[in-house]
Design a protein around this motif. Structure first.
Motif, PDB file in Angstrom:
ATOM      1  N   ILE A  27       9.812  -6.138  -1.101  1.00  0.00           N
ATOM      2  CA  ILE A  27      10.515  -6.056   0.182  1.00  0.00           C
ATOM      3  C   ILE A  27      11.880  -5.423  -0.001  1.00  0.00           C
ATOM      4  CG2 ILE A  27      11.612  -7.441   1.988  1.00  0.00           C
ATOM      5  CD1 ILE A  27       9.242  -9.394   1.740  1.00  0.00           C
ATOM      6  N   ASP A  28      12.588  -5.832  -1.043  1.00  0.00           N
ATOM      7  CA  ASP A  28      13.902  -5.251  -1.336  1.00  0.00           C
ATOM      8  C   ASP A  28      13.793  -3.751  -1.571  1.00  0.00           C
ATOM      9  OD1 ASP A  28      15.182  -7.690  -1.114  1.00  0.00           O
ATOM     10  OD2 ASP A  28      15.174  -8.096  -3.269  1.00  0.00           O
ATOM     11  N   TYR A  29      12.787  -3.346  -2.325  1.00  0.00           N
ATOM     12  CA  TYR A  29      12.622  -1.928  -2.651  1.00  0.00           C
ATOM     13  C   TYR A  29      12.276  -1.129  -1.394  1.00  0.00           C
ATOM     14  CZ  TYR A  29      11.538   2.113  -5.578  1.00  0.00           C
ATOM     15  OH  TYR A  29      11.543   3.358  -6.181  1.00  0.00           O
ATOM     16  N   ALA A  30      11.375  -1.664  -0.589  1.00  0.00           N
ATOM     17  CA  ALA A  30      11.000  -0.983   0.650  1.00  0.00           C
ATOM     18  C   ALA A  30      12.205  -0.853   1.580  1.00  0.00           C
ATOM     19  CB  ALA A  30       9.869  -1.735   1.349  1.00  0.00           C
ATOM     20  N   SER A  31      12.996  -1.885   1.675  1.00  0.00           N
ATOM     21  CA  SER A  31      14.175  -1.855   2.537  1.00  0.00           C
ATOM     22  C   SER A  31      15.211  -0.870   2.022  1.00  0.00           C
ATOM     23  CB  SER A  31      14.776  -3.264   2.626  1.00  0.00           C
ATOM     24  OG  SER A  31      15.950  -3.270   3.399  1.00  0.00           O
ATOM     25  N   LEU A  32      15.426  -0.867   0.716  1.00  0.00           N
ATOM     26  CA  LEU A  32      16.405   0.037   0.104  1.00  0.00           C
ATOM     27  C   LEU A  32      16.084   1.492   0.404  1.00  0.00           C
ATOM     28  CD1 LEU A  32      18.784   0.594  -1.900  1.00  0.00           C
ATOM     29  CD2 LEU A  32      17.069   0.523  -3.742  1.00  0.00           C
ATOM     30  N   HIS A  33      14.799   1.833   0.404  1.00  0.00           N
ATOM     31  CA  HIS A  33      14.405   3.235   0.542  1.00  0.00           C
ATOM     32  C   HIS A  33      13.919   3.593   1.946  1.00  0.00           C
ATOM     33  CE1 HIS A  33      14.997   4.324  -3.647  1.00  0.00           C
ATOM     34  NE2 HIS A  33      14.455   3.167  -3.977  1.00  0.00           N
ATOM     35  N   GLY A  34      14.142   2.712   2.911  1.00  0.00           N
ATOM     36  CA  GLY A  34      13.904   3.075   4.295  1.00  0.00           C
ATOM     37  C   GLY A  34      12.468   3.024   4.761  1.00  0.00           C
ATOM     38  N   PHE A  35      11.620   2.233   4.110  1.00  0.00           N
ATOM     39  CA  PHE A  35      10.237   2.103   4.546  1.00  0.00           C
ATOM     40  C   PHE A  35      10.142   1.128   5.718  1.00  0.00           C
ATOM     41  CE2 PHE A  35       9.813   3.954   0.420  1.00  0.00           C
ATOM     42  CZ  PHE A  35       8.703   4.777   0.522  1.00  0.00           C
ATOM     43  N   ASP A  36       9.019   1.205   6.416  1.00  0.00           N
ATOM     44  CA  ASP A  36       8.815   0.368   7.598  1.00  0.00           C
ATOM     45  C   ASP A  36       8.131  -0.947   7.280  1.00  0.00           C
ATOM     46  OD1 ASP A  36       9.667   2.374   9.664  1.00  0.00           O
ATOM     47  OD2 ASP A  36       7.987   3.482   8.805  1.00  0.00           O
ATOM     48  N   ALA A  37       7.217  -0.935   6.290  1.00  0.00           N
ATOM     49  CA  ALA A  37       6.335  -2.088   6.127  1.00  0.00           C
ATOM     50  C   ALA A  37       5.877  -2.232   4.685  1.00  0.00           C
ATOM     51  CB  ALA A  37       5.119  -1.943   7.049  1.00  0.00           C
ATOM     52  N   LEU A  38       5.311  -3.399   4.403  1.00  0.00           N
ATOM     53  CA  LEU A  38       4.768  -3.712   3.086  1.00  0.00           C
ATOM     54  C   LEU A  38       3.418  -4.389   3.256  1.00  0.00           C
ATOM     55  CD1 LEU A  38       5.116  -3.998  -0.043  1.00  0.00           C
ATOM     56  CD2 LEU A  38       6.133  -6.241   0.408  1.00  0.00           C
ATOM     57  N   LEU A  39       2.438  -3.910   2.509  1.00  0.00           N
ATOM     58  CA  LEU A  39       1.114  -4.517   2.457  1.00  0.00           C
ATOM     59  C   LEU A  39       0.977  -5.279   1.145  1.00  0.00           C
ATOM     60  CD1 LEU A  39      -1.985  -4.666   3.321  1.00  0.00           C
ATOM     61  CD2 LEU A  39      -2.257  -2.631   1.900  1.00  0.00           C
ATOM     62  N   VAL A  40       0.477  -6.514   1.213  1.00  0.00           N
ATOM     63  CA  VAL A  40       0.255  -7.327   0.018  1.00  0.00           C
ATOM     64  C   VAL A  40      -1.223  -7.667  -0.082  1.00  0.00           C
ATOM     65  CG1 VAL A  40       0.809  -9.473  -1.185  1.00  0.00           C
ATOM     66  CG2 VAL A  40       2.570  -8.297   0.149  1.00  0.00           C
ATOM     67  N   GLU A  41      -1.849  -7.270  -1.194  1.00  0.00           N
ATOM     68  CA  GLU A  41      -3.240  -7.618  -1.454  1.00  0.00           C
ATOM     69  C   GLU A  41      -3.294  -8.792  -2.434  1.00  0.00           C
ATOM     70  OE1 GLU A  41      -5.776  -4.410  -2.535  1.00  0.00           O
ATOM     71  OE2 GLU A  41      -5.014  -3.062  -0.986  1.00  0.00           O
ATOM     72  N   GLY A  42      -4.306  -9.626  -2.301  1.00  0.00           N
ATOM     73  CA  GLY A  42      -4.507 -10.724  -3.238  1.00  0.00           C
ATOM     74  C   GLY A  42      -3.693 -11.956  -2.929  1.00  0.00           C
ATOM     75  N   TRP A  43      -3.271 -12.135  -1.687  1.00  0.00           N
ATOM     76  CA  TRP A  43      -2.420 -13.264  -1.317  1.00  0.00           C
ATOM     77  C   TRP A  43      -3.210 -14.537  -1.032  1.00  0.00           C
ATOM     78  CZ3 TRP A  43      -2.990 -15.765   3.390  1.00  0.00           C
ATOM     79  CH2 TRP A  43      -3.843 -15.126   4.300  1.00  0.00           C
ATOM     80  N   ASN A  44      -4.501 -14.386  -0.663  1.00  0.00           N
ATOM     81  CA  ASN A  44      -5.280 -15.532  -0.200  1.00  0.00           C
ATOM     82  C   ASN A  44      -6.325 -15.949  -1.225  1.00  0.00           C
ATOM     83  OD1 ASN A  44      -6.520 -13.025   0.411  1.00  0.00           O
ATOM     84  ND2 ASN A  44      -7.853 -13.974   1.923  1.00  0.00           N
ATOM     85  N   ILE A  45      -6.642 -17.229  -1.255  1.00  0.00           N
ATOM     86  CA  ILE A  45      -7.551 -17.764  -2.266  1.00  0.00           C
ATOM     87  C   ILE A  45      -8.942 -17.155  -2.112  1.00  0.00           C
ATOM     88  CG2 ILE A  45      -6.288 -19.937  -2.490  1.00  0.00           C
ATOM     89  CD1 ILE A  45      -8.482 -21.243  -0.785  1.00  0.00           C
ATOM     90  N   GLY A  46      -9.622 -17.016  -3.253  1.00  0.00           N
ATOM     91  CA  GLY A  46     -10.969 -16.472  -3.282  1.00  0.00           C
ATOM     92  C   GLY A  46     -11.143 -15.292  -4.209  1.00  0.00           C
ATOM     93  N   TRP A  47     -10.048 -14.674  -4.650  1.00  0.00           N
ATOM     94  CA  TRP A  47     -10.148 -13.466  -5.455  1.00  0.00           C
ATOM     95  C   TRP A  47     -10.726 -13.713  -6.844  1.00  0.00           C
ATOM     96  CZ3 TRP A  47      -9.222  -8.464  -3.941  1.00  0.00           C
ATOM     97  CH2 TRP A  47      -8.686  -8.300  -2.658  1.00  0.00           C
ATOM     98  N   GLU A  48     -10.692 -14.943  -7.302  1.00  0.00           N
ATOM     99  CA  GLU A  48     -11.226 -15.235  -8.632  1.00  0.00           C
ATOM    100  C   GLU A  48     -12.761 -15.283  -8.641  1.00  0.00           C
ATOM    101  OE1 GLU A  48     -10.339 -19.017  -6.415  1.00  0.00           O
ATOM    102  OE2 GLU A  48      -9.282 -17.147  -6.819  1.00  0.00           O
TER     103      GLU A  48
END
Length: 376
Positions: A27-48
Motif C-alpha cells: 500500500i505504501d509503495y502504491a501510494s508513493l508512486h501514484g497508483f489507484d489500487a492494490l490487489l491481494v491474492e491468497g488472503w482467504n483460507i483454502g489455498w493450502e
C-alpha cells in the motif's frame, strides 16, 4: 485505474505473502508512486488445499488467514488513498462460488472493496462442464449481473473470451480470457504473441493482460521455475498502449521497479483511458504500432511492439494537432535482445511537430514507448 498486485505463488503454501505487514508495505509503495489500487491474492483460507483436488468447497470468500487483518488493511488503505481490489479464486468450483456469492459481495462492500478479480483455474466442477460451454457461459453472465446488484466491478480471469458484454454490463471492466503475462511463468509465450491479440482477443473487449515485467528470469523468484519472459523491458512498456484496458496492472515486484525507476516512470505517466487511437503500422505476428490520445489531456502515447525479427519502425506523427511538442522516447538499447539482453534500453527526449517522422530500431522481442506533451 492503474493497480498493483501482491501475488500468491499458486504452487506453494510457504510463499504466503498476504500478511497485514506485507500488504501495508505494498500500500505504501502504491501510494508513493501514484497508483489507484492494490490487489491481494491468497488472503482467504483454502489455498493450502485447492489446486488439482477437485474439491467442491474450498473457499468461502469471507474468512481471511489469521495474519490478514481485513479491518486494519481497509483503514490503512483508505488513509493512503488506495482502493483495495478483492480476489476470488474459485478453483473452478462454480456451484460453490454461486452459493457463496451474495455473502462474498456483502463482505466486500462492508469492508470497502468495490472491485473483484475472479479466477477459474482448474477443471470445472461439476465434472463434465468446461470453461467454454453454455452452462459456464451462463455463470459468467450471472456473476456480472449479481456484482452489478452490489455495485461491484468485475475483472474475470480464466473466463470465456468476451463478445461485447461490457457494453451491456459496464461493471465488467475487463477480462484476461487469453494467454496473458502470467503464462510467461508457465514456459513463456512467443514474442509475436502480443502483435496478434489486438486483432483477435481484444475485438471482444478490454484485456487485463497484466504487463510491466522488468525481470525476465523467473528462476530468480522461484528456484523451481526456469521460465523466461520473452520480451525486452521496453516491449513491456509498449503494452500499456497496445493492449487496451481501462484497468491496467503494474505486474512486477516493487524491488524490480526500484532497479529501473527511470523506465518505471512511463508506467506512472501513461494514461488509462483514451479519446482517440491511430494504428500507425501493423503486421500481425511481426509488429504493431499504436498511438492514442489521453482522455481529457493534451498528452499522446505511442506503443511499438515487435515480434521475433529486429526491425526499424517508421513513426508518423501527423496525427498530432498543429503545434510544438516534446517526445520522451523509451526504446531498446542497440544490443538489446529478449533472451540475451532484455534490460538494455535508452531514454531520450526531443522536440517534435506533426511533420516529424521518427525511425526507431526495435530488437527481437523488443519495442518502444513514447510520451508526447506540448512544448512549454
Amino acid at each position: 485505474m492503474m493497480y498493483m498486485r501482491l501475488k500468491k505463488n499458486r504452487n506453494s503454501v510457504s510463499s504466503h505473502g498476504a500478511t497485514t505487514a506485507n500488504v501495508k508495505r505494498y500500500i505504501d509503495y502504491a501510494s508513493l508512486h501514484g497508483f489507484d489500487a492494490l490487489l491481494v491474492e491468497g488472503w482467504n483460507i483454502g489455498w493450502e488445499d485447492w489446486f488439482g483436488n477437485s474439491k467442491d468447497e474450498v473457499f468461502d470468500f469471507v474468512t481471511p488467514y489469521p495474519d490478514f487483518n481485513v479491518a486494519e488493511i481497509r483503514d490503512y488503505a483508505k488513509q493512503k488513498g488506495i482502493k483495495m481490489i478483492m480476489h476470488h479464486e474459485t478453483s473452478a468450483s462454480i456451484r460453490n462460488y454461486e452459493r457463496c456469492m451474495d455473502d462474498a459481495y456483502r463482505f466486500m462492500k462492508e469492508n470497502g472493496y468495490d472491485a473483484v478479480k475472479s479466477g477459474y483455474v482448474g477443471n470445472i466442477i461439476p465434472n463434465g462442464q468446461n470453461h467454454y460451454n453454455q452452462w459456464q457461459v451462463n455463470h459468467y453472465l450471472y456473476a456480472v449481473k449479481k456484482a452489478a446488484d452490489y455495485k461491484v466491478m468485475v475483472n474475470a480471469h480464466e473466463a470465456v473470451r468476451p463478445t461485447g458484454l461490457c457494453r451491456t454490463w459496464p461493471n465488467l471492466i475487463g477480462n484476461e480470457s487469453a494467454r496473458g503475462t502470467e503464462y510467461q511463468a508457465f514456459g513463456g509465450s512467443k514474442p509475436s504473441h502480443t502483435t496478434i491479440l489486438p486483432f483477435t482477443r481484444l475485438i471482444g473487449g478490454p484485456m487485463d493482460y497484466t504487463p510491466g515485467i522488468f525481470e525476465n528470469d523467473i528462476h530468480k523468484l522461484n528456484p523451481d521455475n526456469h521460465s523466461w519472459v520473452n520480451t525486452t523491458l521496453c516491449n513491456q512498456l509498449s503494452l500499456y498502449v497496445t493492449m487496451y484496458s481501462p484497468l491496467q496492472m503494474a505486474a512486477d515486484l516493487p524491488e524490480n521497479y526500484d532497479r529501473f525507476l527511470d523506465a518505471f516512470q512511463f508506467i506512472k505517466d501513461v494514461a488509462i483511458d483514451w479519446e482517440k487511437s491511430w494504428y500507425l503500422e501493423a503486421e500481425p505476428m511481426e509488429y504493431l504500432t499504436i498511438a492514442r490520445k489521453a482522455k481529457g489531456k493534451d498528452e499522446w502515447y505511442i506503443g511499438g511492439t515487435n515480434g521475433e525479427q529486429p526491425r526499424t519502425s517508421q513513426v508518423d506523427l501527423s496525427f498530432l494537432p498543429a503545434g510544438k511538442y516534446v517526445a520522451t522516447i523509451y526504446k531498446d538499447g542497440k544490443d538489446a535482445h529478449y533472451k540475451e539482453n532484455p534490460q538494455a534500453y535508452t531514454i531520450s527526449s526531443q522536440k517534435v511537430t506533426p511533420k516529424t517522422r521518427l525511425k526507431i530500431w526495435t530488437a527481437a522481442g523488443g519495442g518502444y514507448a513514447i510520451r508526447i506533451t506540448k512544448a512549454e
